[in-house]
Design a protein around this motif. Structure first.
Motif, PDB file in Angstrom:
ATOM      1  N   HIS A   1      -8.479  90.049  28.446  1.00 37.95           N
ATOM      2  CA  HIS A   1      -7.079  89.654  28.237  1.00 37.95           C
ATOM      3  C   HIS A   1      -6.299  90.739  27.496  1.00 37.95           C
ATOM      4  O   HIS A   1      -5.077  90.831  27.629  1.00 37.95           O
ATOM      5  CB  HIS A   1      -7.017  88.331  27.474  1.00 37.95           C
ATOM      6  CG  HIS A   1      -7.386  88.432  26.023  1.00 37.95           C
ATOM      7  ND1 HIS A   1      -6.480  88.769  25.058  1.00 37.95           N
ATOM      8  CD2 HIS A   1      -8.567  88.251  25.393  1.00 37.95           C
ATOM      9  CE1 HIS A   1      -7.073  88.799  23.877  1.00 37.95           C
ATOM     10  NE2 HIS A   1      -8.337  88.475  24.043  1.00 37.95           N
ATOM     11  N   ILE A   2      -6.993  91.589  26.711  1.00 38.54           N
ATOM     12  CA  ILE A   2      -6.293  92.676  26.021  1.00 38.54           C
ATOM     13  C   ILE A   2      -5.758  93.681  27.030  1.00 38.54           C
ATOM     14  O   ILE A   2      -4.605  94.135  26.936  1.00 38.54           O
ATOM     15  CB  ILE A   2      -7.246  93.355  25.022  1.00 38.54           C
ATOM     16  CG1 ILE A   2      -7.632  92.372  23.906  1.00 38.54           C
ATOM     17  CG2 ILE A   2      -6.609  94.614  24.437  1.00 38.54           C
ATOM     18  CD1 ILE A   2      -8.600  92.940  22.896  1.00 38.54           C
ATOM     19  N   ALA A   3      -6.581  94.021  28.042  1.00 43.42           N
ATOM     20  CA  ALA A   3      -6.129  94.958  29.072  1.00 43.42           C
ATOM     21  C   ALA A   3      -4.990  94.361  29.893  1.00 43.42           C
ATOM     22  O   ALA A   3      -4.079  95.073  30.327  1.00 43.42           O
ATOM     23  CB  ALA A   3      -7.295  95.345  29.981  1.00 43.42           C
ATOM     24  N   ILE A   4      -4.997  93.036  30.105  1.00 47.95           N
ATOM     25  CA  ILE A   4      -3.894  92.393  30.841  1.00 47.95           C
ATOM     26  C   ILE A   4      -2.605  92.512  30.039  1.00 47.95           C
ATOM     27  O   ILE A   4      -1.540  92.826  30.590  1.00 47.95           O
ATOM     28  CB  ILE A   4      -4.232  90.926  31.133  1.00 47.95           C
ATOM     29  CG1 ILE A   4      -5.378  90.837  32.164  1.00 47.95           C
ATOM     30  CG2 ILE A   4      -3.017  90.179  31.657  1.00 47.95           C
ATOM     31  CD1 ILE A   4      -5.772  89.431  32.512  1.00 47.95           C
TER      32      ILE A   4
ATOM     33  N   SER B   1     -20.125  92.585  33.753  1.00 43.27           N
ATOM     34  CA  SER B   1     -19.930  93.844  34.471  1.00 43.27           C
ATOM     35  C   SER B   1     -20.166  95.034  33.548  1.00 43.27           C
ATOM     36  O   SER B   1     -19.870  94.986  32.351  1.00 43.27           O
ATOM     37  CB  SER B   1     -18.518  93.907  35.064  1.00 43.27           C
ATOM     38  OG  SER B   1     -18.285  95.162  35.653  1.00 43.27           O
ATOM     39  N   LYS B   2     -20.688  96.116  34.109  1.00 42.60           N
ATOM     40  CA  LYS B   2     -20.921  97.322  33.326  1.00 42.60           C
ATOM     41  C   LYS B   2     -19.978  98.453  33.717  1.00 42.60           C
ATOM     42  O   LYS B   2     -20.047  99.539  33.137  1.00 42.60           O
ATOM     43  CB  LYS B   2     -22.372  97.785  33.501  1.00 42.60           C
ATOM     44  CG  LYS B   2     -23.390  96.794  32.954  1.00 42.60           C
ATOM     45  CD  LYS B   2     -24.808  97.319  33.103  1.00 42.60           C
ATOM     46  CE  LYS B   2     -25.824  96.326  32.539  1.00 42.60           C
ATOM     47  NZ  LYS B   2     -27.210  96.816  32.690  1.00 42.60           N
ATOM     48  N   GLU B   3     -19.122  98.233  34.706  1.00 42.46           N
ATOM     49  CA  GLU B   3     -18.198  99.283  35.127  1.00 42.46           C
ATOM     50  C   GLU B   3     -16.769  98.870  34.811  1.00 42.46           C
ATOM     51  O   GLU B   3     -16.437  97.682  34.798  1.00 42.46           O
ATOM     52  CB  GLU B   3     -18.332  99.557  36.625  1.00 42.46           C
ATOM     53  CG  GLU B   3     -17.989  98.383  37.519  1.00 42.46           C
ATOM     54  CD  GLU B   3     -17.988  98.793  38.988  1.00 42.46           C
ATOM     55  OE1 GLU B   3     -17.480  99.880  39.293  1.00 42.46           O
ATOM     56  OE2 GLU B   3     -18.508  98.010  39.811  1.00 42.46           O
TER      57      GLU B   3
ATOM     58  N   ILE C   1      -6.545 100.025  31.993  1.00 45.04           N
ATOM     59  CA  ILE C   1      -7.956 100.123  32.381  1.00 45.04           C
ATOM     60  C   ILE C   1      -8.763  99.234  31.448  1.00 45.04           C
ATOM     61  O   ILE C   1      -8.661  99.359  30.217  1.00 45.04           O
ATOM     62  CB  ILE C   1      -8.468 101.572  32.300  1.00 45.04           C
ATOM     63  CG1 ILE C   1      -7.604 102.501  33.145  1.00 45.04           C
ATOM     64  CG2 ILE C   1      -9.934 101.638  32.750  1.00 45.04           C
ATOM     65  CD1 ILE C   1      -7.614 102.208  34.623  1.00 45.04           C
ATOM     66  N   TRP C   2      -9.521  98.330  32.053  1.00 48.62           N
ATOM     67  CA  TRP C   2     -10.430  97.507  31.251  1.00 48.62           C
ATOM     68  C   TRP C   2     -11.818  98.109  31.281  1.00 48.62           C
ATOM     69  O   TRP C   2     -12.334  98.470  32.334  1.00 48.62           O
ATOM     70  CB  TRP C   2     -10.494  96.089  31.799  1.00 48.62           C
ATOM     71  CG  TRP C   2     -11.570  95.287  31.101  1.00 48.62           C
ATOM     72  CD1 TRP C   2     -11.510  94.686  29.894  1.00 48.62           C
ATOM     73  CD2 TRP C   2     -12.912  95.061  31.579  1.00 48.62           C
ATOM     74  NE1 TRP C   2     -12.683  94.088  29.567  1.00 48.62           N
ATOM     75  CE2 TRP C   2     -13.575  94.294  30.584  1.00 48.62           C
ATOM     76  CE3 TRP C   2     -13.607  95.425  32.731  1.00 48.62           C
ATOM     77  CZ2 TRP C   2     -14.887  93.898  30.714  1.00 48.62           C
ATOM     78  CZ3 TRP C   2     -14.919  95.018  32.862  1.00 48.62           C
ATOM     79  CH2 TRP C   2     -15.551  94.263  31.861  1.00 48.62           C
ATOM     80  N   SER C   3     -12.422  98.241  30.105  1.00 50.05           N
ATOM     81  CA  SER C   3     -13.791  98.747  30.002  1.00 50.05           C
ATOM     82  C   SER C   3     -14.592  97.786  29.142  1.00 50.05           C
ATOM     83  O   SER C   3     -14.117  97.359  28.085  1.00 50.05           O
ATOM     84  CB  SER C   3     -13.802 100.142  29.369  1.00 50.05           C
ATOM     85  OG  SER C   3     -13.058 101.066  30.145  1.00 50.05           O
ATOM     86  N   PRO C   4     -15.813  97.425  29.579  1.00 51.35           N
ATOM     87  CA  PRO C   4     -16.646  96.544  28.764  1.00 51.35           C
ATOM     88  C   PRO C   4     -17.039  97.268  27.473  1.00 51.35           C
ATOM     89  O   PRO C   4     -17.133  98.500  27.455  1.00 51.35           O
ATOM     90  CB  PRO C   4     -17.854  96.286  29.673  1.00 51.35           C
ATOM     91  CG  PRO C   4     -17.879  97.439  30.630  1.00 51.35           C
ATOM     92  CD  PRO C   4     -16.459  97.863  30.808  1.00 51.35           C
ATOM     93  N   PRO C   5     -17.239  96.531  26.378  1.00 47.43           N
ATOM     94  CA  PRO C   5     -17.216  95.055  26.265  1.00 47.43           C
ATOM     95  C   PRO C   5     -15.880  94.499  25.776  1.00 47.43           C
ATOM     96  O   PRO C   5     -15.840  93.424  25.205  1.00 47.43           O
ATOM     97  CB  PRO C   5     -18.304  94.798  25.221  1.00 47.43           C
ATOM     98  CG  PRO C   5     -18.155  95.980  24.279  1.00 47.43           C
ATOM     99  CD  PRO C   5     -17.772  97.152  25.144  1.00 47.43           C
ATOM    100  N   GLU C   6     -14.795  95.242  25.944  1.00 51.49           N
ATOM    101  CA  GLU C   6     -13.479  94.780  25.484  1.00 51.49           C
ATOM    102  C   GLU C   6     -13.094  93.490  26.211  1.00 51.49           C
ATOM    103  O   GLU C   6     -13.294  93.375  27.416  1.00 51.49           O
ATOM    104  CB  GLU C   6     -12.433  95.860  25.764  1.00 51.49           C
ATOM    105  CG  GLU C   6     -11.035  95.487  25.317  1.00 51.49           C
ATOM    106  CD  GLU C   6     -10.008  96.547  25.697  1.00 51.49           C
ATOM    107  OE1 GLU C   6      -9.283  97.010  24.811  1.00 51.49           O
ATOM    108  OE2 GLU C   6      -9.944  96.887  26.891  1.00 51.49           O
TER     109      GLU C   6
ATOM    110  N   LEU D   1     -12.106  86.687  35.424  1.00 54.31           N
ATOM    111  CA  LEU D   1     -12.199  87.515  34.218  1.00 54.31           C
ATOM    112  C   LEU D   1     -13.410  87.118  33.379  1.00 54.31           C
ATOM    113  O   LEU D   1     -14.036  87.972  32.739  1.00 54.31           O
ATOM    114  CB  LEU D   1     -10.919  87.372  33.398  1.00 54.31           C
ATOM    115  CG  LEU D   1      -9.646  87.951  34.044  1.00 54.31           C
ATOM    116  CD1 LEU D   1      -8.445  87.682  33.161  1.00 54.31           C
ATOM    117  CD2 LEU D   1      -9.796  89.438  34.311  1.00 54.31           C
ATOM    118  N   ASN D   2     -13.741  85.824  33.360  1.00 51.46           N
ATOM    119  CA  ASN D   2     -14.932  85.389  32.630  1.00 51.46           C
ATOM    120  C   ASN D   2     -16.189  86.027  33.190  1.00 51.46           C
ATOM    121  O   ASN D   2     -17.127  86.334  32.464  1.00 51.46           O
ATOM    122  CB  ASN D   2     -15.047  83.865  32.665  1.00 51.46           C
ATOM    123  CG  ASN D   2     -13.990  83.185  31.811  1.00 51.46           C
ATOM    124  OD1 ASN D   2     -13.463  83.779  30.883  1.00 51.46           O
ATOM    125  ND2 ASN D   2     -13.673  81.943  32.124  1.00 51.46           N
TER     126      ASN D   2
END
Length: 530
Positions: free
Chosen positions: A502-505, A393-395, A494-499, A387-388
């Motif tokens: 751990h919030i998406a988890i 990542s940009k996608e 769904i995780w999207s940068p720059p969030e 995750l770090n």
């Protein structure tokens, strides 16, 4: 000339070996110290977070128990007031935490109560009556109003209650309210118990219970009770500066209720001064530094001795040359300068190889620490590192939070050995999924995690992937002693940068709870995707 050259060469060799060993030792010592310190700091923070979560669970469980007991009294016979009063007195005797219990008529007038207190009085304007006419009501901690002068108060401190009330119906029509005031003294007892237990293990630790309504400290150090908490937190562990100017390591959890009891959203905060919390880290770093310096000193001495041994043949040749100059010797001893240089190179090579092997062993053990010993999947430590890396990542990525359905029954029926075989088979099925760059993880027990790039997948396509995964896991598992079957519930986010990932988890975990609550063996998206 020859003698001067020989002394300089010995000094250069000795200093070179000592410097090389010193730098390698310091580099390895620094690397090991940094990694060990990070791991220890994380472990200390997780320990505080676990303590706050345990206290939040205990508070919610206690409230759930009282909530259940109040609901059991909904069948009271309102026409027999004496019997109603007798029953309420009996409940209060068995459960002293109920400071007051009363039954009202439809207009809000108390018709029966414990010890007859407030009978004939109207509580129609109190939330304990107003908000319980259609559905059960649970009110946050508040000071006594009508009962302040009517109930015994040996401590002299303001009486505080938590309200629990339920509507009473007969033949479908509203008859009144069963209202109770639960003494907040039980909360103080729970906190004191946790404080005693915690202080036996950790020094200088404070516990706080915070109201969701106004962020006021409900329980905690005496000088802070009744005041707003001066610092805001998110769930988990963090380091914050408080209003006293001191930094504290804190763990925070939010009560989420228990079973059908919805909870009051109390925040539980555990804090410890960083000087105390991280004292073991500083001790570890100091110890490793001294060990590294001692090792450097020892290897430097050995390097000097090695340089002396390497230059000894040259000294013998010099001495022989001096004797020959005096006519006292005719031949040089059989020595080869090239061979001695080769020996020196071999010694340095052996030394570097030894240090490299030590580093390789460290890397090997680090890889073992990143793998689940049973299934071979990545574990929580590896997931954290993965995750770090997502920060670059940009996608967007899809997060699946999985929990096996029926796994406990397999363990109970066939034993943990068969349960382990089931977990191994589930892990193999996760590995076999035809998803590019899929990253499966075993979190703990029968909980798994799966992440993969979204790559323009629609919500419907993600749902199809999840349903295929559920069908794959749900296929029978044939073992030596039996054929067993488990299911799976999945929460999706769904995780999207720059969030932060751990919030998406957490969102996927929330969605998983929804899948469980809705009957299991299904997939639920987080509410933000619905």
């Amino acid at each position: 000339m020859i003698k001067s050259f020989t002394m300089r060469l010995g000094l250069i060799l000795a200093l070179s070996i000592a410097t090389l060993v010193f730098l390698l030792t310091i580099a390895l010592t620094s690397l090991i110290s940094h990694r060990a310190s990070d791991s220890l700091e994380q472990e200390i923070g997780e320990r505080l977070s676990t303590t706050s979560h345990q206290l939040a669970d205990k508070l919610d469980f206690y409230m759930w128990s009282r909530y259940q007991e109040v609901q059991l009294l909904q069948g009271l016979d309102l026409e027999d007031r004496d019997e109603t009063r007798r029953l309420l007195d009996q409940v209060q005797t068995n459960i002293p935490a109920f400071s007051w219990m009363g039954v009202t008529d439809a207009a809000g007038t108390v018709v029966a109560s414990t010890n007859g207190i407030l009978e004939g009085a109207s509580i129609a304007e109190r939330p304990v009556y107003l908000k319980a006419q259609d559905a059960p009501f649970i009110g946050d901690v508040h000071e006594a109003v009508l009962l302040a002068e009517l109930l015994p108060n040996p401590t002299g401190e303001p009486l505080q209650f938590v309200d629990i009330s339920v509507p009473l119906f007969q033949d479908g029509s509203f008859q009144g309210v069963l209202a109770t005031h639960l003494s907040w003294a039980w909360g103080k007892e729970v906190l004191e118990h946790f404080n005693r237990t915690l202080h036996e293990q950790v020094d200088d630790t404070d516990l706080f219970v915070i109201s969701e309504r106004d962020s006021v400290v409900l329980l905690g150090p005496d000088d802070m009770v009744g005041k707003p908490l001066p610092v805001s937190f998110t769930e988990g562990a963090s380091v914050k500066e408080w209003d006293d100017g001191q930094d504290y390591l804190t763990g925070m959890s939010i009560g989420e209720g228990y079973d059908e009891y919805p909870g009051l959203g109390w925040q539980v905060v555990v804090r410890q001064p960083t000087a105390v919390a991280f004292a073991p880290v500083e001790t570890l770093e100091t110890r490793i530094l001294w060990i590294g310096l001692l090792a450097s000193l020892v290897t430097a001495v050995l390097g000097w001795l090695l340089a002396s041994i390497v230059t000894r043949p040259l000294k013998r040749i010099t001495e022989t040359a001096s004797l020959m100059e005096q006519g006292k010797a005719n031949t040089f001893p059989h020595q080869s300068g090239i061979k001695e240089i080769e020996s020196l190179a071999f010694a340095l090579e052996s030394l570097v190889t030894s240090l490299t092997e030590s580093e390789s062993e460290r890397v090997h053990f680090e890889k073992l620490a990143n793998r689940d010993a049973l299934t071979g999947l990545s574990n929580r430590v590896a997931l954290r590192e993965q995750l770090n890396q997502l920060h670059t990542s940009k996608e967007p990525y899809v997060f699946f939070y999985l929990d096996l359905d029926g796994f406990k029954a397999v363990n109970d029926t066939y034993g943990h050995g068969v349960g382990d075989e089931v977990l191994v088979e589930v892990a193999q099925r996760l590995r076999a999924l035809p998803i590019e760059e899929a990253y499966p993880v075993r979190l703990s027990g029968d909980e798994f995690f799966l992440m993969f790039p979204r790559t323009e997948r629609s919500t419907q396509q993600i749902r199809e992937v999840g349903n295929t995964l559920i069908d794959t896991i749900s296929k029978p598992i044939t073992l030596d002693i039996a054929s067993v079957k488990v299911g799976a519930s999945i929460g999706v986010s769904i995780w999207s940068p720059p969030e932060p990932p751990h919030i998406a988890i957490e969102q996927a975990d929330d969605a998983l709870y929804r899948s469980k609550a809705n009957g299991k063996h299904q997939l639920s998206f987080h509410e933000s995707l619905s």
